[in-house]
Design a protein around this motif. Structure first.
Motif, mmCIF file in Angstrom:
data_model
loop_
_atom_site.group_PDB
_atom_site.id
_atom_site.type_symbol
_atom_site.label_atom_id
_atom_site.label_comp_id
_atom_site.label_asym_id
_atom_site.label_seq_id
_atom_site.Cartn_x
_atom_site.Cartn_y
_atom_site.Cartn_z
ATOM 1 N N PHE A 10 0.862 -1.186 0.000
ATOM 2 C CA PHE A 10 0.000 0.000 0.000
ATOM 3 C C PHE A 10 0.900 1.237 0.000
ATOM 4 C CE2 PHE A 10 -3.015 -2.939 2.342
ATOM 5 C CZ PHE A 10 -3.937 -3.034 1.310
ATOM 6 N N THR A 11 1.320 1.660 -1.182
ATOM 7 C CA THR A 11 2.331 2.721 -1.262
ATOM 8 C C THR A 11 1.891 3.975 -2.007
ATOM 9 O OG1 THR A 11 3.268 1.720 -3.254
ATOM 10 C CG2 THR A 11 4.239 1.068 -1.128
ATOM 11 N N ASP A 12 0.799 3.942 -2.717
ATOM 12 C CA ASP A 12 0.402 5.068 -3.567
ATOM 13 C C ASP A 12 -0.384 6.104 -2.770
ATOM 14 O OD1 ASP A 12 0.107 6.612 -5.841
ATOM 15 O OD2 ASP A 12 -1.603 5.471 -6.606
ATOM 16 N N LEU A 13 0.299 6.743 -1.832
ATOM 17 C CA LEU A 13 -0.345 7.712 -0.944
ATOM 18 C C LEU A 13 -0.260 9.124 -1.511
ATOM 19 C CD1 LEU A 13 1.141 6.393 2.397
ATOM 20 C CD2 LEU A 13 -1.274 6.401 1.792
ATOM 21 N N PRO A 14 -1.281 9.937 -1.245
ATOM 22 C CA PRO A 14 -1.195 11.349 -1.648
ATOM 23 C C PRO A 14 -0.206 12.083 -0.740
ATOM 24 C CG PRO A 14 -3.214 10.981 -0.420
ATOM 25 C CD PRO A 14 -2.551 9.630 -0.589
ATOM 26 N N GLU A 15 0.307 13.209 -1.232
ATOM 27 C CA GLU A 15 1.166 14.043 -0.393
ATOM 28 C C GLU A 15 0.327 14.643 0.725
ATOM 29 O OE1 GLU A 15 3.978 16.701 -2.042
ATOM 30 O OE2 GLU A 15 4.166 15.534 -3.880
ATOM 31 N N GLY A 16 0.952 14.884 1.849
ATOM 32 C CA GLY A 16 0.254 15.449 2.997
ATOM 33 C C GLY A 16 -0.337 16.814 2.698
ATOM 34 N N ASP A 41 -10.573 5.714 1.064
ATOM 35 C CA ASP A 41 -11.820 6.463 0.953
ATOM 36 C C ASP A 41 -12.333 6.140 -0.444
ATOM 37 O OD1 ASP A 41 -13.875 8.312 0.519
ATOM 38 O OD2 ASP A 41 -12.843 9.906 1.605
ATOM 39 N N LEU A 42 -13.530 5.556 -0.531
ATOM 40 C CA LEU A 42 -14.066 5.153 -1.836
ATOM 41 C C LEU A 42 -14.600 6.321 -2.648
ATOM 42 C CD1 LEU A 42 -15.829 1.792 -0.917
ATOM 43 C CD2 LEU A 42 -13.473 2.198 -1.694
ATOM 44 N N ASN A 43 -14.726 7.499 -2.012
ATOM 45 C CA ASN A 43 -15.189 8.682 -2.733
ATOM 46 C C ASN A 43 -14.351 9.899 -2.323
ATOM 47 O OD1 ASN A 43 -16.876 9.830 -4.668
ATOM 48 N ND2 ASN A 43 -18.274 10.608 -3.117
ATOM 49 N N GLY A 44 -13.034 9.675 -2.254
ATOM 50 C CA GLY A 44 -12.106 10.742 -1.891
ATOM 51 C C GLY A 44 -11.697 11.543 -3.125
ATOM 52 N N THR A 61 -12.776 18.616 -10.355
ATOM 53 C CA THR A 61 -12.347 17.747 -9.260
ATOM 54 C C THR A 61 -12.908 16.343 -9.473
ATOM 55 O OG1 THR A 61 -12.266 19.616 -7.741
ATOM 56 C CG2 THR A 61 -12.339 17.425 -6.760
ATOM 57 N N GLU A 62 -12.012 15.338 -9.403
ATOM 58 C CA GLU A 62 -12.416 13.944 -9.594
ATOM 59 C C GLU A 62 -12.448 13.223 -8.248
ATOM 60 O OE1 GLU A 62 -10.517 11.751 -12.748
ATOM 61 O OE2 GLU A 62 -9.866 13.642 -13.651
ATOM 62 N N TYR A 63 -13.476 12.403 -8.065
ATOM 63 C CA TYR A 63 -13.657 11.639 -6.841
ATOM 64 C C TYR A 63 -13.649 10.150 -7.155
ATOM 65 C CZ TYR A 63 -15.120 16.097 -4.866
ATOM 66 O OH TYR A 63 -15.152 17.406 -4.454
ATOM 67 N N GLY A 64 -13.154 9.350 -6.216
ATOM 68 C CA GLY A 64 -13.131 7.905 -6.388
ATOM 69 C C GLY A 64 -12.319 7.256 -5.286
ATOM 70 N N GLU A 65 -11.929 5.997 -5.515
ATOM 71 C CA GLU A 65 -11.202 5.223 -4.515
ATOM 72 C C GLU A 65 -9.756 5.694 -4.415
ATOM 73 O OE1 GLU A 65 -9.559 0.707 -4.085
ATOM 74 O OE2 GLU A 65 -11.648 0.936 -4.704
ATOM 75 N N ILE A 66 -9.347 6.061 -3.183
ATOM 76 C CA ILE A 66 -7.988 6.535 -2.958
ATOM 77 C C ILE A 66 -7.446 5.997 -1.641
ATOM 78 C CG2 ILE A 66 -8.846 8.708 -1.971
ATOM 79 C CD1 ILE A 66 -6.313 10.086 -3.078
ATOM 80 N N LEU A 67 -6.208 5.519 -1.688
ATOM 81 C CA LEU A 67 -5.485 5.115 -0.490
ATOM 82 C C LEU A 67 -5.055 6.380 0.244
ATOM 83 C CD1 LEU A 67 -3.919 2.911 1.190
ATOM 84 C CD2 LEU A 67 -1.992 3.358 -0.361
ATOM 85 N N VAL A 68 -5.357 6.477 1.544
ATOM 86 C CA VAL A 68 -5.035 7.698 2.282
ATOM 87 C C VAL A 68 -4.126 7.456 3.491
ATOM 88 C CG1 VAL A 68 -7.044 8.986 1.475
ATOM 89 C CG2 VAL A 68 -7.233 7.595 3.550
#
Length: 166
Positions: A10-16, A41-44, A61-68
């Protein structure tokens, strides 16, 4: 055994963004050292939307599944801080990617020994299972066993099961 302290799966994290939502897991059953936990978050917010770069926050702005958030199981308590999205578009600023306040926390596990990813449910002692800007959620005990038939001769055998459900 030597266990990597940084996630390998699980490495594809957004920047802080400067904002976070803390999840504390006091006890974890069914996982071994080296397994990983990822918070989704399935709608981040998927990508930063910055007006100076030509992005219009209200329409682009696009929303969807994101590793946080993610972490490696090393035994004992685990603390994961999710990157929270920031929306300052009302003031001409950007919308930064991450989890959205009030969206459900989705907990995924990666079992290192089986190279297998799956979702687990949790009962929260503190919080309601949603991301909260600068909030804290707590799980007293996370059950991460994979229940199923472990008898390889049975027709309902489940190769990924880690706990026999008879």
């Amino acid at each position: 055994p030597d266990v990597e302290d940084q996630p390998q799966y699980f490495t594809d994290l957004p920047e802080g963004t400067g904002m976070g939502s803390l999840l504390v897991i006091n006890n974890i059953s069914g996982l071994e050292e080296g397994d990983e936990i990822g918070l989704f978050d399935l709608n981040g917010v998927l990508e930063n939307c910055i007006p100076e770069d030509g992005c219009t926050p209200t329409t682009d702005t696009e929303y969807g599944e994101i590793l946080v958030a993610s972490g490696v199981v090393t035994g004992g308590q685990m603390e994961l801080t999710a990157v929270m999205s920031q929306d300052i578009s009302d003031f001409g600023g950007p919308i930064l990617n991450g989890a959205v306040d009030g969206n459900d926390i989705v907990i995924m596990v990666w079992d290192l020994s089986q190279d297998f990813e799956y979702q687990v449910d949790a009962v929260y002692e503190i919080g309601d299972g949603t991301y909260q800007d600068n909030g804290v959620s707590q799980i007293e005990s996370l059950d991460a066993y994979i229940y199923g038939c472990m008898d390889s001769e049975a027709i309902n055998y489940y190769e990924y099961a880690t706990m026999d459900d008879n």
